[in-house]
Scaffold this motif. Sequence first.
Motif, PDB file in Angstrom:
ATOM      1  N   ASP A 154      -6.819  -3.030   4.723  1.00 32.93           N
ATOM      2  CA  ASP A 154      -6.173  -2.564   3.494  1.00 32.93           C
ATOM      3  C   ASP A 154      -4.674  -2.344   3.662  1.00 32.93           C
ATOM      4  O   ASP A 154      -3.889  -2.681   2.769  1.00 32.93           O
ATOM      5  CB  ASP A 154      -6.841  -1.270   3.011  1.00 32.93           C
ATOM      6  N   GLN A 155      -4.261  -1.788   4.798  1.00 36.55           N
ATOM      7  CA  GLN A 155      -2.834  -1.537   4.993  1.00 36.55           C
ATOM      8  C   GLN A 155      -2.058  -2.839   5.146  1.00 36.55           C
ATOM      9  O   GLN A 155      -0.962  -2.987   4.614  1.00 36.55           O
ATOM     10  CB  GLN A 155      -2.599  -0.645   6.213  1.00 36.55           C
ATOM     11  N   GLY A 198      -3.801   1.640   0.671  1.00 33.43           N
ATOM     12  CA  GLY A 198      -4.904   0.701   0.781  1.00 33.43           C
ATOM     13  C   GLY A 198      -5.618   0.361  -0.508  1.00 33.43           C
ATOM     14  O   GLY A 198      -6.630  -0.336  -0.483  1.00 33.43           O
TER      15      GLY A 198
END
Length: 235
Positions: A154-155, A198
């Motif tokens: 997600d990051q 995220g």
Amino acid sequence: MTHSVIRRLVPVAAASLVLLSACSGSDSDGSDGGDAADPTSSATPSATASPTPPPVDADQVACKLLTGSDRTELAGSSVDDIVAASGADGSSQCRWQAASALIQVTTLPAKEWAKSLPQVVEQLASSSDVDSATDKKDLAAAKKLLAGAASFDDQQACDAFTTLAELGGAKKGTTTTVTSIPITETESGISGQTCVDGDLTSVLYSVPGLKQTDAVDATVTTILERAQKRLAAAQ
């Protein structure tokens, strides 16, 4: 406009993962939002029947991300009827519609959004709109950046969001973009996206005669910030 193709990449990629594959209603004035839900869709009728939309689930997280006053602030009048809402695999989407306005919110894990990016880049690269050396160079840079998008966490996906926004002319480090997208041949919608912690959250709305201005951008950005804070509080 410089960077016009790259500026379309983020909102189109967000729209490509909407959960509602069929529009709700079919108003002749174009306010049904069918193209808003999928700005990449062709004007050519499909040879196959559209899938049946899922039943409305008003308890979706996305339906709780905008208040009535938020929606009025966007559209200039009340837009309170939920006409479609669904979710799957951590994603959620909600659509409100009035006689001449629609508002749609989508939220999903950023890594899921990122998986759609390589395909959208390919679609844009083959578009007849891509005819400048700058567009071709930027799309090549985007393609390189997204080579491993299928395995992004997600990051990493949010980092890619920022890089793509910068390629499109946004300020360095931006986490929010606002873009005008076509709804019909004569009407436009405004699509805003933010990628924070995220989560990719998108707000799209359309009213007759809508034009992108600094004031509109500021309003959409504020609404997105509120939505993202409510999402964080709900998790």
